[in-house]
Enzyme design. Structure first.
Site, PDB file in Angstrom:
ATOM      1  N   GLY A 296       0.782  -1.228   0.000  1.00  0.00           N
ATOM      2  CA  GLY A 296       0.000   0.000   0.000  1.00  0.00           C
ATOM      3  C   GLY A 296       0.812   1.275   0.000  1.00  0.00           C
ATOM      4  O   GLY A 296       0.235   2.377   0.057  1.00  0.00           O
ATOM      5  N   GLN A 297       2.151   1.165  -0.057  1.00  0.00           N
ATOM      6  CA  GLN A 297       2.954   2.380  -0.106  1.00  0.00           C
ATOM      7  C   GLN A 297       2.641   3.165  -1.380  1.00  0.00           C
ATOM      8  O   GLN A 297       2.288   2.604  -2.399  1.00  0.00           O
ATOM      9  CB  GLN A 297       4.455   2.042  -0.062  1.00  0.00           C
ATOM     10  CG  GLN A 297       4.909   1.437   1.247  1.00  0.00           C
ATOM     11  CD  GLN A 297       4.869  -0.080   1.202  1.00  0.00           C
ATOM     12  OE1 GLN A 297       4.094  -0.665   0.460  1.00  0.00           O
ATOM     13  NE2 GLN A 297       5.707  -0.717   2.008  1.00  0.00           N
ATOM     14  N   GLU A 298       2.795   4.462  -1.300  1.00  0.00           N
ATOM     15  CA  GLU A 298       2.409   5.337  -2.410  1.00  0.00           C
ATOM     16  C   GLU A 298       3.094   4.949  -3.717  1.00  0.00           C
ATOM     17  O   GLU A 298       2.478   4.982  -4.790  1.00  0.00           O
ATOM     18  CB  GLU A 298       2.722   6.787  -2.056  1.00  0.00           C
ATOM     19  CG  GLU A 298       2.191   7.796  -3.063  1.00  0.00           C
ATOM     20  CD  GLU A 298       2.361   9.229  -2.605  1.00  0.00           C
ATOM     21  OE1 GLU A 298       1.948  10.137  -3.346  1.00  0.00           O
ATOM     22  OE2 GLU A 298       2.920   9.434  -1.502  1.00  0.00           O
TER      23      GLU A 298
END
Length: 290
Positions: free
Chosen positions: A78-80
């Site tokens: 889910g990291q950008e």
């Protein structure tokens, strides 16, 4: 995938119960996606690290219509910097499971933006979306009614006309809480749909205590079953009326706690029901075009 036994030539209805459904698990970093995945897989809490790339596990439903159904769940980081890759995983998926940290209101707008971007992608039109409202055991966790507003779910136009049947579950006191089975789920503007201040009776430090006791991945021993905390969702914000046919919008909010496992299987059952309804609706639509 092996051949599927089809009765009466009805492949569309036979496939969901006989085959494996593909589900993509998305959400911001630290929302609890991987914790939820391995709780579903092993029925115990495991220490996890931030996902760089993806995890993929086959899990099995244990409640309601989803009992015995296999789901191949893709848990994507889910990291950008990883979010542009989400679209590659959602192509041709049967369902989307979007995990939200119910306590982190500061990032709720960011979560809303990513949810809308995913749900409105042309490749995902009509794909059922289950919003897993995680960390409901912590103080100040937003209830489903609040999350519906914060995430702007009313803006999603992802219609599925159906009656949804979700499994109920029972607290240790024997009282049925959460969602009722064989009922219709719809949005309610009733004054009775206000959020409860406490949705779970588990202690504030449940997360810290579990992490101190939990084994780390990988797991070489057989999974052990942990005792569930008392999941006491005092009020369901979605009024259940078995006598009224409602319009399901293609999304559903399930309160949950990934650490204890409460609400996860109920969420799978709700998602499976939406998938079934979507397939039946698509089949009916094709018949009408002939």
């Amino acid at each position: 995938m092996g051949a599927t036994m089809v009765k009466n030539g009805n492949l569309l209805d036979a496939l969901p119960s006989q085959g494996t459904l593909h589900v993509v698990m998305l959400g911001l970093d630290s929302a609890g996606k991987t914790t939820a995945l391995y709780r579903l897989k092993f029925d115990q809490y495991l220490n996890t690290v931030p996902t760089i790339g993806f995890n993929c596990e086959k899990v099995q439903g244990t409640l309601g219509k989803a009992k015995g159904v296999h789901f191949l769940v893709w848990d994507v980081g889910g990291q950008e910097k990883l979010r542009p890759l989400w679209r590659s995983y959602t192509r041709c998926t049967d369902g989307i499971l979007f995990v939200v940290d119910s306590v982190d209101t500061e990032r709720m707008e960011e979560a809303k933006m990513e949810l809308m971007r995913t749900a409105r992608c042309p490749d995902n039109q009509g794909v059922p979306v289950l919003i897993l409202a995680n960390k409901q055991d912590l103080p100040n966790a937003c209830c489903p009614k609040e999350l519906e507003k914060l995430l702007g779910l009313h803006e999603l136009q992802n219609p599925i006309s159906s009656n949804i049947s979700t499994s109920s579950f029972t607290s240790s006191t024997g009282n049925i809480v959460g969602h009722s089975s064989s009922t219709t789920v719809g949005h309610s503007n009733s004054d009775n749909s206000t959020c409860s201040a406490k949705q779970l009776k588990s202690p504030q430090n449940a997360h810290e205590e579990s992490r101190n006791k939990a084994p780390s991945l990988p797991v070489s021993t057989s999974p052990a079953t942990m005792h569930s905390s008392q999941f006491t969702l005092n009020h369901n914000p979605y009024k259940l009326n078995p006598s009224t046919s409602m319009h399901l919008k293609g999304w559903y909010i399930q309160p949950a706690c990934a650490i204890t496992g409460e609400g996860l299987q109920e969420g799978l059952d709700a998602l499976y029901d939406m998938i079934l309804k979507r397939r039946k609706m698509n089949k009916s639509h094709k018949k009408n075009k002939r």
